[in-house]
Design a protein around this motif. Structure first.
Motif, PDB file in Angstrom:
ATOM      1  N   GLN A 122      -3.601  13.160   5.177  1.00 44.37           N
ATOM      2  CA  GLN A 122      -3.890  11.700   5.420  1.00 44.37           C
ATOM      3  C   GLN A 122      -2.842  11.517   6.640  1.00 44.37           C
ATOM      4  O   GLN A 122      -2.136  12.479   7.243  1.00 44.37           O
ATOM      5  CB  GLN A 122      -3.024  10.952   4.654  1.00 44.37           C
ATOM      6  N   SER A 133      -6.967   2.544  -5.320  1.00 41.81           N
ATOM      7  CA  SER A 133      -6.802   2.879  -3.712  1.00 41.81           C
ATOM      8  C   SER A 133      -6.669   4.430  -3.864  1.00 41.81           C
ATOM      9  O   SER A 133      -6.733   4.891  -2.729  1.00 41.81           O
ATOM     10  CB  SER A 133      -5.691   2.057  -3.156  1.00 41.81           C
ATOM     11  N   VAL A 134      -5.655   4.777  -4.514  1.00 39.48           N
ATOM     12  CA  VAL A 134      -5.126   6.226  -4.704  1.00 39.48           C
ATOM     13  C   VAL A 134      -6.380   6.874  -4.912  1.00 39.48           C
ATOM     14  O   VAL A 134      -6.424   8.241  -4.871  1.00 39.48           O
ATOM     15  CB  VAL A 134      -4.397   6.486  -5.693  1.00 39.48           C
ATOM     16  N   LYS A 140      -3.923  -0.632  -6.733  1.00 44.18           N
ATOM     17  CA  LYS A 140      -3.026   0.570  -6.353  1.00 44.18           C
ATOM     18  C   LYS A 140      -3.763   1.795  -6.952  1.00 44.18           C
ATOM     19  O   LYS A 140      -3.898   2.474  -6.137  1.00 44.18           O
ATOM     20  CB  LYS A 140      -1.748   0.574  -7.478  1.00 44.18           C
ATOM     21  N   SER A 164       0.662  -1.215   0.015  1.00 47.13           N
ATOM     22  CA  SER A 164       0.087   0.115   0.024  1.00 47.13           C
ATOM     23  C   SER A 164       0.887   1.496   0.010  1.00 47.13           C
ATOM     24  O   SER A 164       0.355   2.395   0.127  1.00 47.13           O
ATOM     25  CB  SER A 164      -0.955  -0.082   1.293  1.00 47.13           C
ATOM     26  N   ASN A 183      -0.557   4.580  -1.739  1.00 41.45           N
ATOM     27  CA  ASN A 183      -1.243   5.197  -1.334  1.00 41.45           C
ATOM     28  C   ASN A 183      -1.101   5.924   0.088  1.00 41.45           C
ATOM     29  O   ASN A 183      -1.380   6.976   0.346  1.00 41.45           O
ATOM     30  CB  ASN A 183      -2.557   4.267  -0.834  1.00 41.45           C
ATOM     31  N   GLY A 223      -0.663   9.989  -0.848  1.00 38.20           N
ATOM     32  CA  GLY A 223      -2.077  10.507  -0.544  1.00 38.20           C
ATOM     33  C   GLY A 223      -2.183  11.798  -0.093  1.00 38.20           C
ATOM     34  O   GLY A 223      -1.371  12.407  -0.095  1.00 38.20           O
TER      35      GLY A 223
END
Length: 572
Positions: free
Chosen positions: A80, A555-556, A552, A69, A72, A76
């Motif tokens: 975050q 999730s971004v 990937k 991950s 992300n 992010g």
């Protein structure tokens, strides 16, 4: 605590007579002191060692830090969780550093520099620098804490991140290894297949495609056409040399995998050899069926032409209209490449019209937007000047993401593409990687071949002359086996790489933040043989195209699009 309680004086008879303790990372001093203070434990400790093994190997020249991950967590939004960000950086740095502790290597650490003015630099543009700083701090301490650890730099580490090359994770790579992971439903390196036995139901078997399989080592970096040819040659040679095998073939005709399974039963002494051959023939056959069914030759040709500036809107629109049965994933991969090479074609409602033509949902359009904005540059200017000097050369053709290499090597059709780390590694090895764009932590050392150059000797990269591939294109989708990509001897060479190549030059390590690709892993093997210098690829993970797109990038997508827009001066 569990270990110490087992030897505690409270027990009349300790649970263990001896304890052999091995740590995968450096032992905290407090823990060592705690163990020393227990007199009942000390006499029973047979070994207490630091192994420095917090990295996970992919093959002899690849490792990961197991951060699936990372893209992300590190790229992010600014809101975050900062703890997640810091923990990811620190853990990744520790695992990278244990690689060098294990190999007794002290790296000269270089990294991709932030772009633009310091005042306009965003947090995720600083990720390579922060990771490089963390790695440097840890390995610098090793000099005084690890016995026999080098006191001077012995190798080179270059830290880059996924935004420098967003084409590599989505383009179709045509080598055996890449196509296995792209087209087959594999669980890591595990492949499930069926074996038919006379008079019984088909039996499921599990194969692991790793370095212990000599056929895998020979074929993994070969073009799929070359791999298929070699497999059938091996099969025919085996049958021609064994009369018993000939009896089980189809009257001298083309032998099938079912025939090979019969041969295994008839010739048990050759069972292991024939089973491996049968396995790879089945895999290659399945891949070739998918290539035909999905129309991947035409798609792959267009992808390559887009990257090298030999195709544009006309060809993209044509294939979207003519191939109505193209899978949504392949359409999206094609449009991502098109958007990176021709970002102006996605301004305003142009991108929406393309997505409508491709019959893709709005979520897929958001994937393209996220990948474009992740570059962190003016998208209009990016196709003209490039984010990095190695991405687009000043003398390149208009709207080309790569300049054709002029190394004289014969290549297979559909294998023109190369990941950008290939140029980075070549320039780093020659001492031509600009320190301004790829600074060094500490003072770079100078010396024999393979040593890092000093700032005073750093020069700009030499721009190769552009060359159109139209003069080289052939009607065949694959060329003769003199291809530079068919590396049949890589297994025998790489078995001795640590010893032989080490004498020819210091190791080069490249670490890709955000996930590396099969093409990049192939590149380090290829350049190791070409430059006779051992090259190792590290990354937060190894990603295949389906995984990159479905996991990937999506999730971004949790990152609001406005974050990217507000972070950069986009001229659109």
């Amino acid at each position: 605590m569990i270990l110490l309680s087992g030897f505690s004086g409270r027990h009349r008879c300790p649970l263990y007579s001896k304890a052999y303790i091995f740590f995968s990372s450096p032992i905290p001093k407090e823990l060592v002191s705690y163990i020393k203070n227990d007199s009942s434990v000390i006499p029973r400790i047979g070994a207490l060692r630091e192994m420095n093994l917090e990295f996970f190997t992919i093959d002899m020249q690849g490792f990961v830090t197991d951060h699936d991950s990372a893209l992300n967590d590190l790229y992010g939004p600014s809101e975050q969780n900062s703890k997640t960000f810091n923990d990811t950086i620190n853990t990744m740095a520790t695992r990278i550093a244990t690689t060098f502790a294990s190999l007794k290597e002290f790296p000269c650490v270089r990294y991709r520099a932030p772009k633009g003015d310091a005042s306009a630099t965003t947090k995720f543009d600083m990720v390579p620098k922060w990771l490089a700083t963390a790695v440097w701090d840890i390995v610098s301490k090793y000099k005084s804490t690890i016995p026999e650890f080098p006191q001077k730099e012995t190798c080179e580490l270059l830290i880059v991140d996924r935004p420098i090359d967003q084409i590599a994770p989505v383009i179709h790579e045509w080598t055996y290894d890449a196509m296995c992971h792209d087209l087959l439903e594999m669980d890591g390196t595990k492949y499930i297949y069926e074996v038919s036995k006379a008079g019984s139901e088909p039996e499921q078997k599990e194969a692991v495609l790793e370095d212990h399989d000599p056929l895998w080592l020979e074929l993994r970096h070969a073009h799929i056409a070359d791999a298929s040819e070699r497999l059938y040659e091996k099969m025919n040679n085996f049958v021609s040399k064994n009369k018993a095998a000939q009896l089980h073939s189809r009257d001298g005709g083309e032998i099938s995998t079912r025939d090979l399974q019969k041969i295994v039963q008839a010739l048990p002494q050759y069972s292991d050899q024939v089973e491996k051959l049968t396995l790879h023939i089945e895999i290659a056959g399945k891949i070739n069926r998918f290539i035909r069914e999905y129309g991947l030759r035409d798609i792959g040709q267009l992808e390559q032409d887009l990257v090298f500036g030999d195709a544009g809107a006309k060809e993209v629109i044509s294939i979207l209209r003519s191939k109505q049965d193209m899978s949504p994933e392949n359409k999206l991969r094609l449009l991502i490449i098109y958007a990176i090479v021709y970002p102006e074609k996605f301004e305003g409602d142009k991108g929406e019209k393309l997505m409508q033509l491709a019959k893709l949902p709005h979520d897929d359009m958001d994937v393209i937007k996220c990948l474009r904005y992740l570059e962190g540059v003016d998208t209009k200017k990016s196709s003209r000047t490039g984010t990095f000097s190695l991405k687009f050369d000043a003398q390149k053709k208009k709207n080309a993401a790569r300049v054709e290499k002029q190394d004289g090597e014969e290549t297979w059709a559909l294998s023109r593409f190369f990941p950008l780390i290939e140029e980075l590694i070549e320039k780093l090895s020659k001492g031509e990687l600009p320190l301004k764009e790829y600074p060094s932590m500490g003072e770079p050392s100078s010396g024999p071949q393979g040593a890092t150059q000093t700032a005073s000797t750093a020069g700009p990269p030499q721009n190769p002359q552009p060359m159109s591939m139209r003069s080289r294109r052939t009607p065949q989708w694959a060329k003769s086996r003199t291809s530079g990509d068919s590396q049949s001897s890589d297994s025998s060479v790489l078995r001795h790489s640590s010893g032989e190549f080490k004498r020819l030059g210091n190791r080069i390590f490249v670490f890709m933040i955000g996930g590396a690709t099969r093409s990049e892993l192939r590149t380090v093997h290829k350049l190791t043989m070409k430059m006779k210098r051992e090259i190792v690829l590290g990354s937060s993970s190894i990603d295949d195209p389906p995984q990159f797109i479905s996991v990937k990038t999506r999730s971004v997508l949790r990152v609001p699009i406005f974050f990217f827009i507000n972070s950069f001066p986009l001229d659109c």
